[in-house]
Write a protein that holds these residues in place. Sequence first.
Motif, short mmCIF file in Angstrom:
data_model
loop_
_atom_site.label_atom_id
_atom_site.label_comp_id
_atom_site.label_asym_id
_atom_site.label_seq_id
_atom_site.Cartn_x
_atom_site.Cartn_y
_atom_site.Cartn_z
N VAL A 183 0.84 -1.21 0.00
CA VAL A 183 0.00 0.00 0.00
C VAL A 183 0.87 1.25 0.00
CG1 VAL A 183 -1.66 1.35 1.36
CG2 VAL A 183 -1.99 -1.12 1.07
N ARG A 184 1.96 1.24 0.76
CA ARG A 184 2.86 2.40 0.79
C ARG A 184 3.45 2.66 -0.60
NH1 ARG A 184 4.47 0.21 5.79
NH2 ARG A 184 6.30 -0.78 4.83
N VAL A 185 3.84 1.61 -1.30
CA VAL A 185 4.39 1.79 -2.65
C VAL A 185 3.34 2.39 -3.58
CG1 VAL A 185 5.37 0.63 -4.67
CG2 VAL A 185 6.04 -0.09 -2.36
N LEU A 186 2.12 1.88 -3.52
CA LEU A 186 1.06 2.40 -4.38
C LEU A 186 0.78 3.87 -4.09
CD1 LEU A 186 -1.42 -0.63 -4.16
CD2 LEU A 186 -0.01 0.01 -6.13
N ARG A 187 0.79 4.25 -2.83
CA ARG A 187 0.50 5.65 -2.47
C ARG A 187 1.61 6.59 -2.95
NH1 ARG A 187 -2.32 4.17 3.17
NH2 ARG A 187 -4.47 4.50 2.47
N GLU A 188 2.81 6.08 -3.10
CA GLU A 188 3.90 6.91 -3.61
C GLU A 188 3.74 7.23 -5.09
OE1 GLU A 188 7.43 4.75 -2.79
OE2 GLU A 188 7.37 5.09 -0.63
N HIS A 189 2.97 6.41 -5.80
CA HIS A 189 2.93 6.53 -7.27
C HIS A 189 1.54 6.79 -7.84
CE1 HIS A 189 7.13 5.31 -7.57
NE2 HIS A 189 6.87 4.37 -6.69
N LEU A 190 0.51 6.84 -7.01
CA LEU A 190 -0.85 7.09 -7.48
C LEU A 190 -1.43 8.30 -6.77
CD1 LEU A 190 -2.16 3.40 -7.51
CD2 LEU A 190 -1.54 4.78 -9.51
N ASP A 191 -2.43 8.94 -7.38
CA ASP A 191 -3.01 10.15 -6.81
C ASP A 191 -3.77 9.87 -5.52
OD1 ASP A 191 -1.98 11.41 -9.00
OD2 ASP A 191 -3.87 11.56 -10.09
N ALA A 192 -4.51 8.77 -5.48
CA ALA A 192 -5.31 8.48 -4.29
C ALA A 192 -5.45 6.96 -4.15
CB ALA A 192 -6.69 9.13 -4.39
N VAL A 193 -5.22 6.48 -2.93
CA VAL A 193 -5.42 5.07 -2.61
C VAL A 193 -6.27 5.01 -1.35
CG1 VAL A 193 -4.33 2.88 -1.96
CG2 VAL A 193 -3.22 4.39 -3.61
N VAL A 194 -7.47 4.43 -1.47
CA VAL A 194 -8.39 4.35 -0.33
C VAL A 194 -8.57 2.89 0.07
CG1 VAL A 194 -9.58 6.48 -0.92
CG2 VAL A 194 -10.40 4.34 -1.89
N GLU A 195 -8.65 2.64 1.37
CA GLU A 195 -8.83 1.29 1.89
C GLU A 195 -10.29 1.05 2.19
OE1 GLU A 195 -5.99 -0.16 4.74
OE2 GLU A 195 -4.57 1.45 4.25
N LEU A 196 -10.84 -0.06 1.64
CA LEU A 196 -12.24 -0.41 1.79
C LEU A 196 -12.38 -1.83 2.33
CD1 LEU A 196 -13.52 0.87 -1.70
CD2 LEU A 196 -13.37 2.17 0.44
N ASP A 197 -13.64 -2.22 2.63
CA ASP A 197 -13.88 -3.59 3.09
C ASP A 197 -14.27 -4.53 1.95
OD1 ASP A 197 -16.52 -3.01 2.48
OD2 ASP A 197 -17.20 -2.96 4.56
#
Length: 316
Positions: A145-159
Amino acid sequence: MVRIGALVPLSRPGWVEAGRHLLAGLELGARERSWELVVRDTAADPRRAEAAVEEFAALGVAAVVGEYHSVVAQAAAARADALRLPFLCSSAVLDALTDGPTEWVARLPPPQSRGWRVYAEFLRGAGHRRVAVVTQPSVYWASGVRVLREHLDAVVELDGSADEVVASGATALLLLVGHPEPAVSIVESLRRDERLAGLLIGAPAGQPEFWPTLPGIPFLRYLSTLGPLGTRVEAELRERLGEAPSFVAFEGYDSIAVLAEALRSGGSWSEVDVEGTRGRIRFSRTPGVWQWEGAPVQVVDRDPTAPDRFRVLHTG
């Protein structure tokens, strides 16, 4: 007779399918060299891996090889380093494989930060800026998740519920959860919801490699165009497995080829220069372990019109 210790997940909760393919590659490589492979099932349990490394040391193995799960590989690497026993990690990618620099541990697959960056590049290139993830507590998933957040505009965690995905406005949902459950149930539920007909469902860690009934899910695969050696090994692995070999099986075979070269040069990873099934393998020094810098990275999916065929969507 060269004796090698092999760590492989062969029972639940380990990823048994990946373990079976990894073992097939290891066994083929060892058989070609008339080596003895001492296999221990880790069952995705770090403590079992540590105990196995202790046992291997007592048996006098020349080196330890294998493992698929990152937290298990971490435990094995730490124990091997303490015992000054060479350990080649075949298939685990967590960047921090060891707490500090070591001369005893090397890794074949690319680190997670590189592979997941390539996956983020694929998502951006396909127009996905807002991405949702369904994740379970794990060092490996949190690192991803940390890697994705470094390279994408928005990363949201859902169920993973359809209503929540719709409300999030995400155009892609990534499954950072266990295999086969709850991953398969989430995919089936979301694909039944007409509101999410345009949603891309992905699984970077590679679960769809073993999901022939769920095509169209992009994942990371550490494979490339096969040369003569790779083509020969593919045919032999297919016969051994009774199905097409995954990239994990090639990692197993290449691991034995690397160990053969390393042992021939007196145990030095820096001296390894060997033809593998997926290209020439040489190792570079990283802050932690010795690393094959040229490991191939692809984003692929199973073709919905022909699930036995993989489509290469992006390379990095």
